[in-house]
Design a protein around this motif. Structure first.
Motif, PDB file in Angstrom:
ATOM      1  N   LEU A   1      -7.644   3.529   2.950  1.00 55.41           N
ATOM      2  CA  LEU A   1      -8.172   2.501   4.182  1.00 55.41           C
ATOM      3  C   LEU A   1      -9.537   3.073   4.827  1.00 55.41           C
ATOM      4  CD1 LEU A   1      -5.081   1.368   3.524  1.00 55.41           C
ATOM      5  CD2 LEU A   1      -4.567   0.970   6.340  1.00 55.41           C
TER       6      LEU A   1
ATOM      7  N   LEU B   1      -1.941   4.944   3.120  1.00 52.09           N
ATOM      8  CA  LEU B   1      -3.066   5.081   4.226  1.00 52.09           C
ATOM      9  C   LEU B   1      -4.437   5.987   3.372  1.00 52.09           C
ATOM     10  CD1 LEU B   1      -0.662   5.533   7.484  1.00 52.09           C
ATOM     11  CD2 LEU B   1      -1.663   3.219   6.232  1.00 52.09           C
TER      12      LEU B   1
ATOM     13  N   GLU C   1       1.035  -0.905   0.103  1.00 55.75           N
ATOM     14  CA  GLU C   1       0.050  -0.363  -0.290  1.00 55.75           C
ATOM     15  C   GLU C   1       1.203   0.877   0.326  1.00 55.75           C
ATOM     16  OE1 GLU C   1      -3.438   0.187   0.195  1.00 55.75           O
ATOM     17  OE2 GLU C   1      -4.309  -1.644   0.418  1.00 55.75           O
TER      18      GLU C   1
ATOM     19  N   THR D   1      -1.787   1.628  11.319  1.00 60.83           N
ATOM     20  CA  THR D   1      -1.342   0.703  10.426  1.00 60.83           C
ATOM     21  C   THR D   1       0.250   1.884   9.452  1.00 60.83           C
ATOM     22  OG1 THR D   1      -3.937   0.414   9.476  1.00 60.83           O
ATOM     23  CG2 THR D   1      -2.296  -0.083   8.162  1.00 60.83           C
TER      24      THR D   1
ATOM     25  N   GLN E   1      -6.217   3.381   9.903  1.00 66.56           N
ATOM     26  CA  GLN E   1      -5.591   4.496   9.566  1.00 66.56           C
ATOM     27  C   GLN E   1      -4.363   4.810  10.638  1.00 66.56           C
ATOM     28  OE1 GLN E   1      -6.482   7.801   7.286  1.00 66.56           O
ATOM     29  NE2 GLN E   1      -8.621   6.978   5.512  1.00 66.56           N
TER      30      GLN E   1
ATOM     31  N   THR F   1       3.061   1.678   6.111  1.00 60.94           N
ATOM     32  CA  THR F   1       3.067   0.953   5.136  1.00 60.94           C
ATOM     33  C   THR F   1       4.218   0.136   4.955  1.00 60.94           C
ATOM     34  OG1 THR F   1       3.293   3.330   3.931  1.00 60.94           O
ATOM     35  CG2 THR F   1       1.118   2.639   3.717  1.00 60.94           C
TER      36      THR F   1
END
Ligand SMILES: Cc1cc2nc3c(=O)[nH]c(=O)nc-3n(C[C@H](O)[C@H](O)[C@H](O)COP(=O)(O)OP(=O)(O)OC[C@H]3O[C@@H](n4cnc5c(N)ncnc54)[C@H](O)[C@@H]3O)c2cc1C
Length: 257
Positions: free
Chosen positions: A197, A194, A191, A205, A202, A207
């Motif tokens: 999402l 974010l 990804e 998470t 968010q 990336t």
């Protein structure tokens, strides 16, 4: 792993030396290549595994007997069923056999093997570093702790997946993360942003790939001194072990499945 044929057990109890037949009661596709299979157990019996244990599946592929290990994701005390999460590889021998399974088929398992010795409140916090189907052994541990009101272990589960769609069992993980002692976060390698999402993902998470820096941040944000559990591909396990050593963790501070 190709071995000589072993005898089949006629009773329904799981056994390390002989294979036992189990009927598939449902098949659910979770992502493009990963499936959740549910197996029937007689009456209200449970499979009898302890935490982190795996079982071995037997398959016949192109006339060869193949055996591979899989780790049930269902709670260790689940009655009347057990579930496994399996990623099927295009070039994989057992994967070819597994992809042919449909509800009602009977397949053969033996076990249990391995395991993570655990007793409630043994650790202040468990930091779980899991990649893909490496989340499998973490889920029964997570549920074992949250189901026991007397177990006050904190848990941080870091799940590494390619994309948001590839995160397995989101509803279960979201439910578990509502417990006071559990936090989940995700590292999504493919990804780039974010923004697309859901809002609830968010904040927790990242990336890209899981790095030494990120692990250090996770460890520093743990509420108590963490014991680290690692499960993923051989490369993932080696990489995580290298990072933990570089951060200064001793070998008795982590466990690799
Ligand atoms: C203790 C233990 C527990 C396990 N638990 C699970 C589980 O719960 N769920 C699960 O899905 N798997 C689990 N595995 C992995 C599983 O045992 C098999 O290795 C996997 O299903 C591939 O088997 P295969 O016969 O289809 O592939 P193989 O015929 O062994 O491999 C053929 C090709 O498939 C691809 N491939 C196979 N494995 C990988 C991999 N890890 N990463 C990238 N490419 C790969 C490669 O291209 C490889 O050359 C576990 C393994 C161990 C040791």
């Amino acid at each position: 792993m190709v071995r000589a044929s072993r005898p089949l057990s006629s009773n329904s109890e799981l056994n390390p030396d002989t294979f036992t037949a189990f009927k598939i009661s449902s098949v659910e596709q979770l992502t493009e290549d990963t499936y959740q299979y549910k197996f029937e157990l007689p009456g209200n019996s449970s499979l009898g595994l302890s935490l982190g244990q795996h079982i071995v599946l037997r398959g016949m592929v192109n006339g060869l007997e193949v055996q591979r290990a899989y780790t049930p994701v269902s709670p260790v005390n689940a009655e009347g069923y057990f579930e496994v999460l399996i990623k099927c590889y295009k070039a994989g021998l057992m994967s070819q056999y597994i992809k042919s399974w449909i509800e009602g088929d009977t397949v053969f398992w033996r076990g249990p093997f391995g395991g993570f010795p655990y007793s409630p409140n043994q650790y202040g916090e468990l930091l779980m570093l899991a990649s893909g189907t490496g989340t499998a052994p973490m889920l029964p541990i997570l549920q074992y702790i949250t189901e026991n009101e007397d177990d006050e272990t904190f848990i941080t589960l870091v799940g590494c997946f390619r994309t948001f769609e590839n995160i397995y069992l989101k509803p279960l993980l979201q439910d578990q993360s509502r417990y006071w002692n559990v936090r989940t976060c995700y590292v999504l390698s493919q990804e780039s942003s974010l923004e697309k999402l859901p809002w609830s993902y968010q904040e927790n998470t990242h990336t890209g790939h899981i790095t030494e820096n990120l692990i250090k941040k996770m460890i520093n944000s743990c509420r108590r001194k963490p014991f680290v559990l690692i499960c993923g591909s051989v490369a993932f396990n080696e990489d995580m072990t290298r990072c933990l050593k570089a951060i200064g963790l001793k070998e008795d501070s982590y466990f690799v499945f």
